[in-house]
Design an enzyme around this catalytic site. Structure first.
Site, PDB file in Angstrom:
ATOM      1  N   GLU A 109       0.819  -1.215   0.000  1.00  0.00           N
ATOM      2  CA  GLU A 109       0.000   0.000   0.000  1.00  0.00           C
ATOM      3  C   GLU A 109       0.855   1.269   0.000  1.00  0.00           C
ATOM      4  OE1 GLU A 109      -4.107  -1.432   2.063  1.00  0.00           O
ATOM      5  OE2 GLU A 109      -2.484  -1.020   3.411  1.00  0.00           O
ATOM      6  N   CYS A 122       3.229   8.568   1.319  1.00  0.00           N
ATOM      7  CA  CYS A 122       3.634   7.657   2.383  1.00  0.00           C
ATOM      8  C   CYS A 122       3.974   6.317   1.732  1.00  0.00           C
ATOM      9  CB  CYS A 122       2.465   7.532   3.369  1.00  0.00           C
ATOM     10  SG  CYS A 122       2.833   6.461   4.738  1.00  0.00           S
ATOM     11  N   CYS A 129       5.256  -6.419   8.423  1.00  0.00           N
ATOM     12  CA  CYS A 129       6.358  -5.947   9.273  1.00  0.00           C
ATOM     13  C   CYS A 129       6.708  -7.066  10.246  1.00  0.00           C
ATOM     14  CB  CYS A 129       5.928  -4.695  10.045  1.00  0.00           C
ATOM     15  SG  CYS A 129       7.256  -3.960  11.019  1.00  0.00           S
ATOM     16  N   CYS A 133       4.490  -4.155  17.130  1.00  0.00           N
ATOM     17  CA  CYS A 133       4.037  -3.090  18.023  1.00  0.00           C
ATOM     18  C   CYS A 133       2.539  -3.316  18.253  1.00  0.00           C
ATOM     19  CB  CYS A 133       4.292  -1.726  17.390  1.00  0.00           C
ATOM     20  SG  CYS A 133       6.023  -1.509  16.924  1.00  0.00           S
ATOM     21  N   CYS A 136      -0.330  -1.412  16.269  1.00  0.00           N
ATOM     22  CA  CYS A 136      -0.192  -1.249  14.811  1.00  0.00           C
ATOM     23  C   CYS A 136      -0.778  -2.426  14.049  1.00  0.00           C
ATOM     24  CB  CYS A 136       1.277  -1.071  14.455  1.00  0.00           C
ATOM     25  SG  CYS A 136       1.552  -0.945  12.678  1.00  0.00           S
ATOM     26  N   GLU A 189       9.229  -1.780   8.492  1.00  0.00           N
ATOM     27  CA  GLU A 189      10.259  -1.046   9.220  1.00  0.00           C
ATOM     28  C   GLU A 189      11.402  -0.767   8.226  1.00  0.00           C
ATOM     29  OE1 GLU A 189      11.090   0.559  12.137  1.00  0.00           O
ATOM     30  OE2 GLU A 189      12.892   0.804  10.901  1.00  0.00           O
ATOM     31  N   CYS A 362      -2.282   6.295   9.659  1.00  0.00           N
ATOM     32  CA  CYS A 362      -1.125   5.636  10.275  1.00  0.00           C
ATOM     33  C   CYS A 362      -1.547   4.374  11.003  1.00  0.00           C
ATOM     34  CB  CYS A 362      -0.491   6.534  11.327  1.00  0.00           C
ATOM     35  SG  CYS A 362       0.152   8.041  10.704  1.00  0.00           S
TER      36      CYS A 362
HETATM   37  N1  SAH Z   1       7.835   1.030  10.983  1.00  0.00           N
HETATM   38  C1  SAH Z   1       8.039   2.417  11.006  1.00  0.00           C
HETATM   39  C2  SAH Z   1       7.264   3.167   9.945  1.00  0.00           C
HETATM   40  C3  SAH Z   1       5.833   2.761   9.698  1.00  0.00           C
HETATM   41  S1  SAH Z   1       4.648   3.060  10.945  1.00  0.00           S
HETATM   42  C4  SAH Z   1       7.772   2.990  12.361  1.00  0.00           C
HETATM   43  O1  SAH Z   1       7.240   2.276  13.207  1.00  0.00           O
HETATM   44  O2  SAH Z   1       8.134   4.126  12.593  1.00  0.00           O
HETATM   45  C5  SAH Z   1       4.214   4.768  10.754  1.00  0.00           C
HETATM   46  C6  SAH Z   1       3.762   5.453  12.048  1.00  0.00           C
HETATM   47  O3  SAH Z   1       2.416   5.081  12.390  1.00  0.00           O
HETATM   48  C7  SAH Z   1       4.607   5.082  13.247  1.00  0.00           C
HETATM   49  O4  SAH Z   1       4.899   6.199  14.042  1.00  0.00           O
HETATM   50  C8  SAH Z   1       3.692   4.159  13.990  1.00  0.00           C
HETATM   51  O5  SAH Z   1       4.059   4.030  15.323  1.00  0.00           O
HETATM   52  C9  SAH Z   1       2.366   4.806  13.786  1.00  0.00           C
HETATM   53  N2  SAH Z   1       1.225   3.939  14.076  1.00  0.00           N
HETATM   54  C10 SAH Z   1       1.192   2.600  14.050  1.00  0.00           C
HETATM   55  N3  SAH Z   1      -0.043   2.154  14.371  1.00  0.00           N
HETATM   56  C11 SAH Z   1      -0.807   3.241  14.606  1.00  0.00           C
HETATM   57  C12 SAH Z   1      -2.194   3.435  14.939  1.00  0.00           C
HETATM   58  N4  SAH Z   1      -3.013   2.415  15.067  1.00  0.00           N
HETATM   59  N5  SAH Z   1      -2.634   4.691  15.102  1.00  0.00           N
HETATM   60  C13 SAH Z   1      -1.810   5.744  14.909  1.00  0.00           C
HETATM   61  N6  SAH Z   1      -0.517   5.634  14.560  1.00  0.00           N
HETATM   62  C14 SAH Z   1       0.000   4.395  14.422  1.00  0.00           C
HETATM   63 FE1  SF4 Z   2       6.183  -2.282  12.197  1.00  0.00          FE
HETATM   64 FE2  SF4 Z   2       6.191   0.394  12.492  1.00  0.00          FE
HETATM   65 FE3  SF4 Z   2       3.914  -1.023  12.758  1.00  0.00          FE
HETATM   66 FE4  SF4 Z   2       5.811  -1.232  14.620  1.00  0.00          FE
HETATM   67  S1  SF4 Z   2       4.641   0.619  14.100  1.00  0.00           S
HETATM   68  S2  SF4 Z   2       4.657  -2.950  13.696  1.00  0.00           S
HETATM   69  S3  SF4 Z   2       7.669  -1.093  13.380  1.00  0.00           S
HETATM   70  S4  SF4 Z   2       5.111  -0.811  10.884  1.00  0.00           S
END
Ligand code: SAH
Ligand code: SF4
Length: 384
Positions: A109, A122, A129, A133, A136, A189, A362
């Site tokens: 995506e 983006c 990934c 987390c 996410c 990531e 995000c």
């Molecule tokens: N893996 C990288 C980049 C992709 S995630 C990273 O973790 O930084 C992009 C952003 O979205 C990150 O800051 C992540 O923490 C945030 N994110 C992930 N899940 C989210 C959610 N459910 N609501 C809001 N932001 C979220």
């Molecule tokens: Fe991966 Fe970033 Fe999502 Fe964490 S927040 S699971 S590092 S995409």
């Protein structure tokens, strides 16, 4: 900007199903070496580079200053076409999400977010990934693989196609285009796929191509410390850190990578990131999770933690997805949290969620792809 091949040594690149070598994603010297094998002189390879990355052509026949027989030879041996678009969705706020189908059928995506004075793409770095987390959605996707440099770049080239932003003959890559910024914040990531991300971004910054400034490119990481150092030295793009907690215990509980690279190491790497100044700050992303990380005490702990780092804190309302165990902090709570940071002199803008109605915000990336895969499987079964 001059580019060297990443490996330093030339290895024959892979071919596609049609036996052609994909040129997109090769560094300039790699592209020249590949073409040299077919007897194409260097200056012609440079012209091809210009056509691909400056003019955005998808077809060798459009490379008007190349002899016809050379265009035919190139079309036989090399590939420059775009990936298929499995789906395009437009949000009521103008955000566009594309689901691109890669050559092995995997889906990835890419999201375009138009704003008043800029447009941000983006970009994804992996299918899924490997990190998990807790907040996410991408982290719950079972299938994971790195994207190649070609697949990372193709997301950008595709967006430029759709926005019709390629310069015409004789035009420069000017500012004032809609797509002005790139953020490596899509699926995956990026620092776990550093080599391909770095190769793609170097091509993106190349003066005779997309010519994007490193100041308009932001890489977001969950905190892969060794590659933060490497990224600073080699690319020096803007850095965003997914922080999300002010102490190790909480961060490890919601972001397992913190056990490997705890806060002290992570913030040390941030402090030492090259060219930091008040004009060029690190962005700390902080997703607001109700009753988890959003208290006044936690805001004060955050202030203390970030002391001395030129930075801003982006407060991100949690974007919910089916099955997630968190709730978004109330607007009041977010405002109160922001005020504490601001009173301590930190910029703390609250990020406006974009494209929520198409699950493009995000942390929401994944669901559509999985649904589409399911829909495709069902369609396949139905037609059997
Ligand atoms: N893996 C990288 C980049 C992709 S995630 C990273 O973790 O930084 C992009 C952003 O979205 C990150 O800051 C992540 O923490 C945030 N994110 C992930 N899940 C989210 C959610 N459910 N609501 C809001 N932001 C979220
Ligand atoms: Fe991966 Fe970033 Fe999502 Fe964490 S927040 S699971 S590092 S995409």
């Amino acid at each position: 900007m001059s580019l060297a091949s990443h490996s330093g040594r030339f290895a024959a690149p892979a071919t596609n199903a049609a036996g052609q070598v994909p040129l997109i994603g090769l560094a300039p010297d790699e592209m020249q070496a590949v073409m040299e094998q077919a007897g194409v002189p260097k200056f012609r390879a440079k012209q091809v580079w210009h056509w691909i990355y400056h003019r955005g052509v998808k077809d060798f026949s459009a490379m008007a200053n190349l002899p016809k027989d050379l265009r035919a030879l190139l079309a036989e041996k090399y590939a420059i076409e775009r990936p298929a678009v499995a789906a395009e969705q437009k949000s009521s706020d103008g955000t566009i999400k594309w689901l691109l189908k890669l050559s092995d059928g995997q889906l990835v995506e890419t999201v375009y977010i138009p704003e008043e004075k800029r447009g941000t793409l983006c970009v994804s770095s992996q299918v899924g990934c490997t990190l998990t987390c807790k907040f996410c959605h991408t982290g719950t996707q079972p299938l994971v693989r790195n994207l190649g440099a070609e697949e990372i770049l193709q997301q950008i080239l595709h967006a430029r196609d759709v926005l019709e932003e390629w310069p015409k003959s004789g035009e420069k890559q000017t500012e004032g285009r809609e797509l002005t910024n790139i953020v490596m914040m899509g699926m995956g990531e990026p620092l776990y796929n550093y080599d391909n991300v770095s190769k793609a971004l170097k091509i993106c910054m190349d003066a005779d191509g997309l010519n994007m400034s490193k100041r308009r490119i932001t890489l977001s990481t969950s905190g892969v410390v060794p590659q933060i150092v490497q990224c600073g030295e080699e690319l020096n793009v803007n850095l965003a850190i997914s922080l999300h907690a002010p102490d190790d215990a909480l961060r490890s509980a919601i972001m397992p990578i913190n056990k490997k690279y705890p806060l002290a190491e992570l913030l040390d790497a941030c402090r030492n990131y090259p060219s930091l100044s008040e004009q060029r700050r690190i962005t700390f992303e902080y997703v607001m999770l109700k009753d988890v990380n959003d208290s006044d005490d936690q805001a004060r702990a955050l202030v203390k933690l970030l002391d001395g780092i030129p930075c801003k804190v982006n407060l991100i309302p949690f974007n919910p997805w089916a099955g997630s165990e968190f709730e978004t902090s109330s607007d009041n709570r977010v405002q109160k949290f922001a005020r504490i940071l601001e009173q301590a002199g930190l910029d703390a803008p609250v990020r406006k969620p974009r494209g929520r109605d198409i699950l493009a915000a995000c942390g929401q990336l994944k669901s559509a792809s999985v649904r589409t895969k399911k829909a495709m499987r069902e369609k396949d079964t139905a037609s059997e």
